[in-house]
Design a protein around this motif. Structure first.
Motif, PDB file in Angstrom:
ATOM      1  N   ASN A 102     -11.339  -0.729  -9.913  1.00  0.00           N
ATOM      2  CA  ASN A 102     -11.855  -1.900 -10.619  1.00  0.00           C
ATOM      3  C   ASN A 102     -10.769  -2.854 -11.091  1.00  0.00           C
ATOM      4  OD1 ASN A 102     -11.415   0.526 -12.342  1.00  0.00           O
ATOM      5  ND2 ASN A 102     -11.586  -0.999 -13.975  1.00  0.00           N
ATOM      6  N   GLY A 103      -9.532  -2.387 -11.125  1.00  0.00           N
ATOM      7  CA  GLY A 103      -8.426  -3.214 -11.589  1.00  0.00           C
ATOM      8  C   GLY A 103      -7.115  -2.603 -11.148  1.00  0.00           C
ATOM      9  N   HIS A 104      -6.045  -2.957 -11.815  1.00  0.00           N
ATOM     10  CA  HIS A 104      -4.720  -2.515 -11.402  1.00  0.00           C
ATOM     11  C   HIS A 104      -4.633  -0.985 -11.357  1.00  0.00           C
ATOM     12  CE1 HIS A 104      -4.053  -6.644 -11.884  1.00  0.00           C
ATOM     13  NE2 HIS A 104      -3.411  -6.664 -13.031  1.00  0.00           N
ATOM     14  N   ALA A 105      -4.108  -0.472 -10.263  1.00  0.00           N
ATOM     15  CA  ALA A 105      -3.914   0.969 -10.072  1.00  0.00           C
ATOM     16  C   ALA A 105      -2.430   1.199  -9.848  1.00  0.00           C
ATOM     17  CB  ALA A 105      -4.729   1.476  -8.892  1.00  0.00           C
TER      18      ALA A 105
ATOM     19  N   LEU B 293       4.549  -4.258  -6.422  1.00  0.00           N
ATOM     20  CA  LEU B 293       3.106  -4.155  -6.420  1.00  0.00           C
ATOM     21  C   LEU B 293       2.538  -4.989  -5.274  1.00  0.00           C
ATOM     22  CD1 LEU B 293       2.373  -4.524 -10.255  1.00  0.00           C
ATOM     23  CD2 LEU B 293       3.073  -2.490  -8.964  1.00  0.00           C
ATOM     24  N   VAL B 294       1.409  -4.562  -4.730  1.00  0.00           N
ATOM     25  CA  VAL B 294       0.748  -5.305  -3.658  1.00  0.00           C
ATOM     26  C   VAL B 294      -0.642  -5.709  -4.123  1.00  0.00           C
ATOM     27  CG1 VAL B 294       2.038  -4.084  -1.875  1.00  0.00           C
ATOM     28  CG2 VAL B 294      -0.203  -3.224  -2.553  1.00  0.00           C
ATOM     29  N   THR B 295      -1.102  -6.825  -3.597  1.00  0.00           N
ATOM     30  CA  THR B 295      -2.457  -7.253  -3.903  1.00  0.00           C
ATOM     31  C   THR B 295      -3.449  -6.365  -3.167  1.00  0.00           C
ATOM     32  OG1 THR B 295      -2.570  -8.772  -2.027  1.00  0.00           O
ATOM     33  CG2 THR B 295      -1.674  -9.645  -4.111  1.00  0.00           C
ATOM     34  N   ALA B 296      -4.696  -6.437  -3.589  1.00  0.00           N
ATOM     35  CA  ALA B 296      -5.729  -5.663  -2.905  1.00  0.00           C
ATOM     36  C   ALA B 296      -5.812  -6.054  -1.443  1.00  0.00           C
ATOM     37  CB  ALA B 296      -7.075  -5.876  -3.601  1.00  0.00           C
ATOM     38  N   GLU B 297      -5.639  -7.341  -1.160  1.00  0.00           N
ATOM     39  CA  GLU B 297      -5.717  -7.816   0.227  1.00  0.00           C
ATOM     40  C   GLU B 297      -4.573  -7.261   1.070  1.00  0.00           C
ATOM     41  OE1 GLU B 297      -8.332 -10.052  -2.244  1.00  0.00           O
ATOM     42  OE2 GLU B 297      -6.171  -9.677  -2.473  1.00  0.00           O
ATOM     43  N   GLU B 298      -3.357  -7.204   0.509  1.00  0.00           N
ATOM     44  CA  GLU B 298      -2.247  -6.609   1.256  1.00  0.00           C
ATOM     45  C   GLU B 298      -2.467  -5.116   1.432  1.00  0.00           C
ATOM     46  OE1 GLU B 298       2.642  -6.204   1.325  1.00  0.00           O
ATOM     47  OE2 GLU B 298       1.684  -7.350  -0.277  1.00  0.00           O
ATOM     48  N   ALA B 299      -2.998  -4.476   0.395  1.00  0.00           N
ATOM     49  CA  ALA B 299      -3.306  -3.046   0.499  1.00  0.00           C
ATOM     50  C   ALA B 299      -4.310  -2.792   1.612  1.00  0.00           C
ATOM     51  CB  ALA B 299      -3.840  -2.529  -0.839  1.00  0.00           C
ATOM     52  N   LEU B 300      -5.272  -3.698   1.782  1.00  0.00           N
ATOM     53  CA  LEU B 300      -6.244  -3.575   2.869  1.00  0.00           C
ATOM     54  C   LEU B 300      -5.555  -3.713   4.221  1.00  0.00           C
ATOM     55  CD1 LEU B 300      -9.236  -3.391   3.799  1.00  0.00           C
ATOM     56  CD2 LEU B 300      -9.318  -5.891   3.609  1.00  0.00           C
ATOM     57  N   SER B 301      -4.660  -4.666   4.335  1.00  0.00           N
ATOM     58  CA  SER B 301      -4.004  -4.912   5.623  1.00  0.00           C
ATOM     59  C   SER B 301      -3.119  -3.738   6.044  1.00  0.00           C
ATOM     60  CB  SER B 301      -3.159  -6.198   5.561  1.00  0.00           C
ATOM     61  OG  SER B 301      -2.002  -6.019   4.760  1.00  0.00           O
ATOM     62  N   MET B 302      -2.584  -2.998   5.079  1.00  0.00           N
ATOM     63  CA  MET B 302      -1.717  -1.861   5.423  1.00  0.00           C
ATOM     64  C   MET B 302      -2.466  -0.529   5.466  1.00  0.00           C
ATOM     65  SD  MET B 302       0.557  -1.241   1.923  1.00  0.00           S
ATOM     66  CE  MET B 302       1.448  -2.760   2.086  1.00  0.00           C
ATOM     67  N   GLY B 303      -3.771  -0.555   5.157  1.00  0.00           N
ATOM     68  CA  GLY B 303      -4.566   0.662   5.244  1.00  0.00           C
ATOM     69  C   GLY B 303      -4.587   1.491   3.981  1.00  0.00           C
TER      70      GLY B 303
ATOM     71  N   PHE C 218      -7.622   0.023 -13.505  1.00  0.00           N
ATOM     72  CA  PHE C 218      -8.131   1.333 -13.094  1.00  0.00           C
ATOM     73  C   PHE C 218      -7.358   2.404 -13.865  1.00  0.00           C
ATOM     74  CE2 PHE C 218      -7.793   4.999 -10.147  1.00  0.00           C
ATOM     75  CZ  PHE C 218      -9.144   5.310 -10.010  1.00  0.00           C
ATOM     76  N   SER C 219      -6.053   2.415 -13.712  1.00  0.00           N
ATOM     77  CA  SER C 219      -5.192   3.256 -14.546  1.00  0.00           C
ATOM     78  C   SER C 219      -3.749   2.808 -14.374  1.00  0.00           C
ATOM     79  CB  SER C 219      -5.304   4.728 -14.171  1.00  0.00           C
ATOM     80  OG  SER C 219      -4.348   5.498 -14.898  1.00  0.00           O
ATOM     81  N   ALA C 220      -3.060   2.727 -15.500  1.00  0.00           N
ATOM     82  CA  ALA C 220      -1.641   2.364 -15.471  1.00  0.00           C
ATOM     83  C   ALA C 220      -0.755   3.552 -15.137  1.00  0.00           C
ATOM     84  CB  ALA C 220      -1.231   1.770 -16.813  1.00  0.00           C
ATOM     85  N   GLY C 221      -1.356   4.722 -14.922  1.00  0.00           N
ATOM     86  CA  GLY C 221      -0.579   5.899 -14.530  1.00  0.00           C
ATOM     87  C   GLY C 221      -0.314   6.821 -15.698  1.00  0.00           C
ATOM     88  N   ALA C 222       0.774   7.537 -15.618  1.00  0.00           N
ATOM     89  CA  ALA C 222       1.128   8.478 -16.681  1.00  0.00           C
ATOM     90  C   ALA C 222       1.389   7.727 -17.980  1.00  0.00           C
ATOM     91  CB  ALA C 222       2.358   9.283 -16.285  1.00  0.00           C
ATOM     92  N   ASP C 223       1.091   8.371 -19.096  1.00  0.00           N
ATOM     93  CA  ASP C 223       1.298   7.790 -20.422  1.00  0.00           C
ATOM     94  C   ASP C 223       2.802   7.718 -20.696  1.00  0.00           C
ATOM     95  OD1 ASP C 223       1.550   7.379 -23.208  1.00  0.00           O
ATOM     96  OD2 ASP C 223      -0.453   8.204 -23.535  1.00  0.00           O
ATOM     97  N   ILE C 224       3.359   6.511 -20.621  1.00  0.00           N
ATOM     98  CA  ILE C 224       4.814   6.356 -20.719  1.00  0.00           C
ATOM     99  C   ILE C 224       5.325   6.679 -22.113  1.00  0.00           C
ATOM    100  CG2 ILE C 224       6.729   4.721 -20.491  1.00  0.00           C
ATOM    101  CD1 ILE C 224       5.195   3.376 -18.257  1.00  0.00           C
TER     102      ILE C 224
ATOM    103  N   ALA D 243      -7.299  -6.755  -8.032  1.00  0.00           N
ATOM    104  CA  ALA D 243      -6.473  -5.599  -8.389  1.00  0.00           C
ATOM    105  C   ALA D 243      -5.086  -5.679  -7.764  1.00  0.00           C
ATOM    106  CB  ALA D 243      -7.165  -4.311  -7.944  1.00  0.00           C
ATOM    107  N   LEU D 244      -4.111  -5.154  -8.482  1.00  0.00           N
ATOM    108  CA  LEU D 244      -2.776  -4.924  -7.953  1.00  0.00           C
ATOM    109  C   LEU D 244      -2.565  -3.420  -7.857  1.00  0.00           C
ATOM    110  CD1 LEU D 244      -0.642  -7.482 -10.006  1.00  0.00           C
ATOM    111  CD2 LEU D 244      -1.376  -7.702  -7.629  1.00  0.00           C
ATOM    112  N   LEU D 245      -1.873  -2.994  -6.797  1.00  0.00           N
ATOM    113  CA  LEU D 245      -1.640  -1.570  -6.582  1.00  0.00           C
ATOM    114  C   LEU D 245      -0.155  -1.341  -6.333  1.00  0.00           C
ATOM    115  CD1 LEU D 245      -4.448  -2.532  -4.970  1.00  0.00           C
ATOM    116  CD2 LEU D 245      -4.625  -0.093  -4.621  1.00  0.00           C
ATOM    117  N   GLY D 246       0.347  -0.217  -6.819  1.00  0.00           N
ATOM    118  CA  GLY D 246       1.747   0.049  -6.553  1.00  0.00           C
ATOM    119  C   GLY D 246       2.284   1.266  -7.270  1.00  0.00           C
TER     120      GLY D 246
END
Length: 261
Positions: free
Chosen positions: A106-109, A168-178, A63-69, A129-132
């Motif tokens: 759509n993917g890692h955020a 980082l958390v998986t999409a499923e863990e992100a769902l469980s924590m809201g 989705f986006s890796a964030g700021a351009d490092i 997706a992984l989020l974090g």
């Protein structure tokens, strides 16, 4: 699309889709990306053909890796702060668009990418997706709004866990924590996002807008003031034609056909 057009905008069936399209840089955000994203949000706000907005990205990986490092590494402290201020302007636009905004992740955020999603009303994530917020791992802070919005979404303790460790958390863990509202296979991401939007858009537009404002504004008020705000908006809703249509349909056991007035 030209080489420097990294954000696209299109409308179909009254839904505007804003798509990050800088895959060679993992959809990382620099000044140009943020400026283009801001412009697309302004376009969506003014677009009478768009009742709702989806923010997503190309591909099935990021989705986006964030700021351009690479930019961060060579920038001055003032330039980094300026980039963060541009990003907070974008997230403010998302929150105050006056239309339903859903992030289709759509993917890692990561980092600033997740902060864009956190500013949306709702988030639907692809199952892989992984989020974090890995900012601390590069000696940085979640400066695009993550330290503000993440604890409001998942609570202070869970937010501290993510922000202070950078894990980082998986999409499923992100769902469980809201942190996200739905997790679906990537192949169903846009269909499920549109289905969620259509469910919201089938309700009274006035009621949806007032409910969101009560949620958004009331969160930072003392509980009594927040409850009073909800009561005030309930009264405002009662002044609309949709309120009469909806209550009459309930009494008559028919389907309400709202008109948005």
């Amino acid at each position: 699309m030209s080489q420097t057009s990294w954000v696209s905008y299109r409308v179909k069936e009254r839904i505007a889709t804003i798509t990050l399209n800088r895959p060679d840089a993992l959809n990382a955000m620099n000044r140009d990306v943020l400026q283009q994203l801001a412009g697309c949000l302004d376009q969506a706000k003014a677009d009478g053909d768009a009742d709702a907005v989806v923010i997503t990205a190309v591909g099935d990986k990021v989705f986006s890796a964030g700021a351009d490092i690479k930019f961060l590494n060579r920038a001055s402290a003032l330039q980094v702060r300026e980039l963060a201020e541009m990003a907070t302007t974008v997230t403010h636009k998302i929150e105050n668009l006056g239309k339903v905004v859903i992030a289709a992740i759509n993917g890692h955020a990561l980092g600033g990418g997740l902060e864009i999603a956190e500013a949306c009303m709702l988030r639907v994530a692809a199952s892989g997706a992984l989020l974090g917020h890995p900012e601390v791992k590069i000696g940085a802070v979640a400066g695009f709004g993550g330290t503000t919005r993440l604890p409001r979404l998942i609570g202070k303790g869970r937010a501290a866990d993510m922000l202070l460790t950078g894990r980082l958390v998986t999409a499923e863990e992100a769902l469980s924590m809201g942190l996200v509202n739905r997790v679906v296979p990537f192949t169903r991401l846009m269909d499920e996002t549109h289905a969620l939007l259509q469910d919201i858009l089938s309700q009274s537009p006035q009621a949806v807008k007032l409910t969101w404002e009560a949620l958004h504004r009331g969160l930072d008020l003392p509980i009594d003031a927040s409850a009073q705000l909800g009561a005030d908006y309930f009264g405002l809703a009662a002044s609309t034609e949709d309120f009469r249509i909806g209550t009459s349909a309930f009494i008559n056991k028919t389907q309400a056909s709202f008109i948005g007035k």
